[in-house]
Design an enzyme around this catalytic site. Sequence first.
Site, PDB file in Angstrom:
ATOM      1  N   HIS A   1      -2.925   1.883 -17.814  1.00  0.00           N
ATOM      2  CA  HIS A   1      -2.079   2.622 -18.759  1.00  0.00           C
ATOM      3  C   HIS A   1      -0.631   2.134 -18.734  1.00  0.00           C
ATOM      4  O   HIS A   1       0.240   2.753 -19.336  1.00  0.00           O
ATOM      5  CB  HIS A   1      -2.163   4.119 -18.461  1.00  0.00           C
ATOM      6  CG  HIS A   1      -3.534   4.675 -18.680  1.00  0.00           C
ATOM      7  ND1 HIS A   1      -3.928   5.241 -19.867  1.00  0.00           N
ATOM      8  CD2 HIS A   1      -4.624   4.713 -17.872  1.00  0.00           C
ATOM      9  CE1 HIS A   1      -5.184   5.623 -19.783  1.00  0.00           C
ATOM     10  NE2 HIS A   1      -5.639   5.318 -18.574  1.00  0.00           N
TER      11      HIS A   1
ATOM     12  N   GLU B   1       1.619 -15.698   2.025  1.00  0.00           N
ATOM     13  CA  GLU B   1       2.292 -16.351   3.145  1.00  0.00           C
ATOM     14  C   GLU B   1       1.527 -17.562   3.644  1.00  0.00           C
ATOM     15  O   GLU B   1       2.126 -18.491   4.189  1.00  0.00           O
ATOM     16  CB  GLU B   1       2.507 -15.367   4.297  1.00  0.00           C
ATOM     17  CG  GLU B   1       3.775 -14.552   4.170  1.00  0.00           C
ATOM     18  CD  GLU B   1       4.213 -13.926   5.480  1.00  0.00           C
ATOM     19  OE1 GLU B   1       3.385 -13.822   6.401  1.00  0.00           O
ATOM     20  OE2 GLU B   1       5.387 -13.531   5.576  1.00  0.00           O
TER      21      GLU B   1
ATOM     22  N   LYS C   1      16.057 -15.360   7.029  1.00  0.00           N
ATOM     23  CA  LYS C   1      16.544 -14.844   8.308  1.00  0.00           C
ATOM     24  C   LYS C   1      17.797 -15.598   8.752  1.00  0.00           C
ATOM     25  O   LYS C   1      18.771 -14.986   9.220  1.00  0.00           O
ATOM     26  CB  LYS C   1      15.456 -14.969   9.379  1.00  0.00           C
ATOM     27  CG  LYS C   1      14.277 -14.026   9.195  1.00  0.00           C
ATOM     28  CD  LYS C   1      13.284 -14.215  10.334  1.00  0.00           C
ATOM     29  CE  LYS C   1      12.079 -13.320  10.183  1.00  0.00           C
ATOM     30  NZ  LYS C   1      11.108 -13.513  11.285  1.00  0.00           N
TER      31      LYS C   1
END
Length: 428
Positions: free
Chosen positions: A303, A282, A418
């Site tokens: 793995h 950010e 938003k």
Amino acid sequence: MIKFETKCTTNKSLNESAIIKKYQNTINKIDNKINTNKAVGVNMTGWLHMDTYYHQNELKDIINKAKEWNEMKIKNILVIGIGGSYIGIKAAIDMVLNDLTKINMIYVHNINTSYINAILRKLGNQKFGIIIISKSGTTLEPAVSFRIFRKRLEEIVSVNKAKKLIVAITDAHKGTLHDFASAKGYKMFYIPSNIGGRYSTLTPVGLFPMAVAGIDICKIMQGCKQALNDLKTSKLIQNSAYLYACYRHYLHTNKKMQLENFIVYDPYLLMIGSQWQQLFGESEGKNKHGLYPTYSLFTTDLHSLGQYLQDGSRNFFETTLFIDSYANDIKLKINDSDDGIKYLNNKTLSSITQNAFMGTLNAHIKNGNVNNFIIHISKSNSAFDYGYLFIWLAKAAMMSSYLLKVNPFDQPGVEQYKKEMFTLLGKK
């Protein structure tokens, strides 16, 4: 305490003296701008002065409220927040306490219906506490969650009794949550106006939930203060957080690296990886710049991702956060050969992990040609070390962003989603 190791690189141009020579003057100029309030976004650097922010009576107020809740025998506490209002809290509690919290901490950071329903079922008809964290009170996810769980709590214990079971952490003077909590008579703690979400962990945002969980927050703040003192200098030979930022910038801009893989070997450090990801992602991911921050849990992820990391595209480097010493280590006692691991007799789990770490490091450097950096923490479960580490990472993220000539403290891209979401939801 933190030790930053840079000797595990694959290129002579990456030795410390070369990096210091290349970057020292630039770092001096940026640091001077920060200290003289001339850097972009510097109005949001209140966290750089956390060592003077809280007097003992303010910390005592937080500790006393946490003690009150502990004495009420509440089994479950809901921490309602998102982004910086949740990640750092869980990172600190996981690192310091592992699963040994005084109270069961339930983090509400998503509004998916199956997720919320599962929490409601888990709570049943038991009373619970709510910590609602939002500077404005209008962030969608915590606002929706708070309404749902507040109503449920009021149904269980009554509206009046619920007041003592809700703490709001919000702006000191304004905002939807501030006004609502004031009207309802909830206990409130305040987020300083000059500290943004991802940098707010050592404000009441993190300190109150940490205290409720059982962390000695005075030790957290001691670590914070020590880091702020140690990292005041702009001299790269002394300021390893700034040195880390320089290495990141050099690999990204000169060597065209696109990703950084942040590695931990302890599952209880995985949320530190998430906090690191948010701090750097950010802060510096703007104007089409910035390394993509991703994180891994070794040896588990070896793995599944080990093959790629060893032999895949060479567009990344690695930084490992490693704890050097564990209390209550487990030593293996093997007197038979039934399971084929007698060679591990008298070895501790931490020594096995240490060898796995060194083996992976050697393979990735020698055969994989991957540059590696190591952040050492001296011992496990240290509140002091979490406070120190947070400041170390925050200062590195800030400087890394300034080197890319972006504001470390805004997030304009987040506002775009938003805006689109609120339009679709019909918000006016």
